[in-house]
Write a protein that holds these residues in place. Structure first.
Motif, PDB file in Angstrom:
ATOM      1  N   GLN A 187       0.800  -1.214   0.000  1.00 48.09           N
ATOM      2  CA  GLN A 187       0.000   0.000   0.000  1.00 48.09           C
ATOM      3  C   GLN A 187       0.838   1.272   0.000  1.00 48.09           C
ATOM      4  O   GLN A 187       0.312   2.368   0.181  1.00 48.09           O
ATOM      5  N   GLY A 188       2.129   1.163  -0.207  1.00 51.34           N
ATOM      6  CA  GLY A 188       2.990   2.331  -0.213  1.00 51.34           C
ATOM      7  C   GLY A 188       2.665   3.254  -1.370  1.00 51.34           C
ATOM      8  O   GLY A 188       2.376   2.808  -2.485  1.00 51.34           O
ATOM      9  N   ALA A 189       2.724   4.566  -1.117  1.00 49.36           N
ATOM     10  CA  ALA A 189       2.398   5.552  -2.154  1.00 49.36           C
ATOM     11  C   ALA A 189       3.348   5.463  -3.337  1.00 49.36           C
ATOM     12  O   ALA A 189       2.962   5.741  -4.478  1.00 49.36           O
ATOM     13  N   ALA A 190       4.588   5.049  -3.097  1.00 48.73           N
ATOM     14  CA  ALA A 190       5.573   4.987  -4.177  1.00 48.73           C
ATOM     15  C   ALA A 190       5.248   3.895  -5.189  1.00 48.73           C
ATOM     16  O   ALA A 190       5.689   3.959  -6.337  1.00 48.73           O
ATOM     17  N   ALA A 228      -1.448  -0.008  -9.938  1.00 48.09           N
ATOM     18  CA  ALA A 228      -2.641   0.338 -10.711  1.00 48.09           C
ATOM     19  C   ALA A 228      -2.462  -0.013 -12.186  1.00 48.09           C
ATOM     20  O   ALA A 228      -3.386  -0.514 -12.835  1.00 48.09           O
ATOM     21  N   GLN A 229      -1.273   0.226 -12.714  1.00 49.20           N
ATOM     22  CA  GLN A 229      -1.025  -0.137 -14.109  1.00 49.20           C
ATOM     23  C   GLN A 229      -1.023  -1.652 -14.293  1.00 49.20           C
ATOM     24  O   GLN A 229      -1.394  -2.160 -15.352  1.00 49.20           O
ATOM     25  N   GLY A 230      -0.613  -2.374 -13.267  1.00 50.59           N
ATOM     26  CA  GLY A 230      -0.715  -3.831 -13.312  1.00 50.59           C
ATOM     27  C   GLY A 230      -2.169  -4.280 -13.408  1.00 50.59           C
ATOM     28  O   GLY A 230      -2.491  -5.228 -14.143  1.00 50.59           O
ATOM     29  N   VAL A 231      -3.057  -3.606 -12.665  1.00 51.75           N
ATOM     30  CA  VAL A 231      -4.490  -3.900 -12.760  1.00 51.75           C
ATOM     31  C   VAL A 231      -4.993  -3.607 -14.170  1.00 51.75           C
ATOM     32  O   VAL A 231      -5.762  -4.387 -14.755  1.00 51.75           O
ATOM     33  N   ASN A 232      -4.554  -2.480 -14.729  1.00 46.62           N
ATOM     34  CA  ASN A 232      -4.971  -2.135 -16.088  1.00 46.62           C
ATOM     35  C   ASN A 232      -4.503  -3.167 -17.109  1.00 46.62           C
ATOM     36  O   ASN A 232      -5.222  -3.501 -18.051  1.00 46.62           O
ATOM     37  N   LEU A 233      -3.282  -3.674 -16.921  1.00 44.90           N
ATOM     38  CA  LEU A 233      -2.787  -4.709 -17.824  1.00 44.90           C
ATOM     39  C   LEU A 233      -3.645  -5.963 -17.722  1.00 44.90           C
ATOM     40  O   LEU A 233      -3.990  -6.577 -18.745  1.00 44.90           O
ATOM     41  N   LEU A 234      -3.999  -6.344 -16.518  1.00 48.21           N
ATOM     42  CA  LEU A 234      -4.859  -7.517 -16.329  1.00 48.21           C
ATOM     43  C   LEU A 234      -6.214  -7.305 -16.992  1.00 48.21           C
ATOM     44  O   LEU A 234      -6.747  -8.209 -17.655  1.00 48.21           O
ATOM     45  N   LEU A 235      -6.774  -6.097 -16.851  1.00 52.64           N
ATOM     46  CA  LEU A 235      -8.062  -5.801 -17.484  1.00 52.64           C
ATOM     47  C   LEU A 235      -7.939  -5.813 -19.012  1.00 52.64           C
ATOM     48  O   LEU A 235      -8.861  -6.256 -19.710  1.00 52.64           O
ATOM     49  N   PHE A 236      -6.811  -5.327 -19.523  1.00 59.08           N
ATOM     50  CA  PHE A 236      -6.573  -5.368 -20.963  1.00 59.08           C
ATOM     51  C   PHE A 236      -6.565  -6.810 -21.467  1.00 59.08           C
ATOM     52  O   PHE A 236      -7.179  -7.127 -22.497  1.00 59.08           O
ATOM     53  N   LEU A 237      -5.903  -7.700 -20.750  1.00 57.39           N
ATOM     54  CA  LEU A 237      -5.858  -9.105 -21.140  1.00 57.39           C
ATOM     55  C   LEU A 237      -7.238  -9.757 -21.021  1.00 57.39           C
ATOM     56  O   LEU A 237      -7.607 -10.604 -21.850  1.00 57.39           O
ATOM     57  N   CYS A 238      -8.002  -9.361 -20.012  1.00 57.94           N
ATOM     58  CA  CYS A 238      -9.369  -9.869 -19.879  1.00 57.94           C
ATOM     59  C   CYS A 238     -10.229  -9.401 -21.044  1.00 57.94           C
ATOM     60  O   CYS A 238     -11.065 -10.162 -21.570  1.00 57.94           O
ATOM     61  N   THR A 239     -10.034  -8.155 -21.461  1.00 55.54           N
ATOM     62  CA  THR A 239     -10.783  -7.629 -22.596  1.00 55.54           C
ATOM     63  C   THR A 239     -10.441  -8.379 -23.873  1.00 55.54           C
ATOM     64  O   THR A 239     -11.320  -8.710 -24.679  1.00 55.54           O
ATOM     65  N   PHE A 240      -9.165  -8.664 -24.063  1.00 58.72           N
ATOM     66  CA  PHE A 240      -8.750  -9.423 -25.238  1.00 58.72           C
ATOM     67  C   PHE A 240      -9.351 -10.830 -25.206  1.00 58.72           C
ATOM     68  O   PHE A 240      -9.806 -11.349 -26.240  1.00 58.72           O
ATOM     69  N   THR A 241      -9.368 -11.456 -24.036  1.00 55.61           N
ATOM     70  CA  THR A 241      -9.969 -12.783 -23.908  1.00 55.61           C
ATOM     71  C   THR A 241     -11.455 -12.746 -24.232  1.00 55.61           C
ATOM     72  O   THR A 241     -11.985 -13.645 -24.907  1.00 55.61           O
ATOM     73  N   ALA A 242     -12.149 -11.695 -23.755  1.00 54.92           N
ATOM     74  CA  ALA A 242     -13.578 -11.555 -24.057  1.00 54.92           C
ATOM     75  C   ALA A 242     -13.803 -11.354 -25.549  1.00 54.92           C
ATOM     76  O   ALA A 242     -14.765 -11.879 -26.118  1.00 54.92           O
TER      77      ALA A 242
END
Length: 218
Positions: A75-78, A84-98
């Protein structure tokens, strides 16, 4: 589909994934007011509050995903932007799978309507992957901290399930999945609520018109 066409499609799939990942990496330090608001909402969630409290945004799904990732990875600010970008990458891969799910359902439907004569569908698949690249990188901007990528993944998945139901291959588990997807869509962005109602109404009409009507078992 010929072996050359299969190689082309496989290369396009790889290119789209690499292209989106590279775009995210090159813009990984980008931040916007929306991104700050969603990170703040994830802070609220981590502190035990409602994820969207005090932000003026209705998208509890995305800050909840951010909070879950930060809870696991730190949870460190740094590190919060990188996480967050890791979450976005995961969502991008989920979108591609869909998207792949949609392509598979459309191809199955086309082959079922033209038995014995599978179409050479390479051209339209090229257009589909080009559209996906423009959508995710040019329009949504995969690196932007918003729920839009999650919305795209959910919409593609809903479309695929609806195709499956309309063609008569879906049973009650497909309806359960559709309901869950519609619920997640509302949690991702409120605009998907009226879209979900319209989708259900249209699906009901199409299923009633289909020979044999609605089938939940079998």
């Amino acid at each position: 589909m010929t072996s050359r066409a299969r190689i082309l499609i496989a290369a396009l799939r790889a290119f789209v994934v690499v292209f989106g990942t590279a775009a995210l990496w090159l813009s990984r330090d980008a931040m916007s007011p929306d991104g700050v608001a969603y990170l703040d909402a994830s802070d609220v969630y981590l502190s035990g509050g409602w994820p969207a409290a005090g932000t003026g945004y209705w998208s509890p799904l995305y800050p909840t995903l951010l909070a879950g990732a930060r809870l696991v990875a730190g949870q460190g600010a740094a590190r919060e932007l990188l996480i967050a970008q890791g979450v976005n990458l995961l969502l991008f891969l989920c979108t591609f799978t869909a998207l792949e799910y949609v392509v598979r359902e459309v191809r199955w439907t086309t082959r079922a309507r033209l038995p014995g004569a599978p179409p050479n569908d390479t051209a339209w698949q090229v257009l589909v992957y080009a559209f996906f690249g423009v959508l995710t990188v040019g329009c949504i901007r995969v690196w932007t901290l918003t729920p839009d990528m999650a919305v795209a993944a959910i919409v593609f998945a809903i479309a695929a399930v609806c195709i499956r139901l309309i063609t008569g291959r879906g049973r009650w588990p497909s309806f359960v999945v559709l309901g869950l997807l519609l619920g997640l869509g509302y949690l991702a962005k409120a605009v998907l609520l009226p879209i979900g109602v319209f989708t259900l109404a249209t699906l009901a009409v199409l299923l009633r018109r289909r020979p044999g009507g609605l089938t939940l078992t079998g």
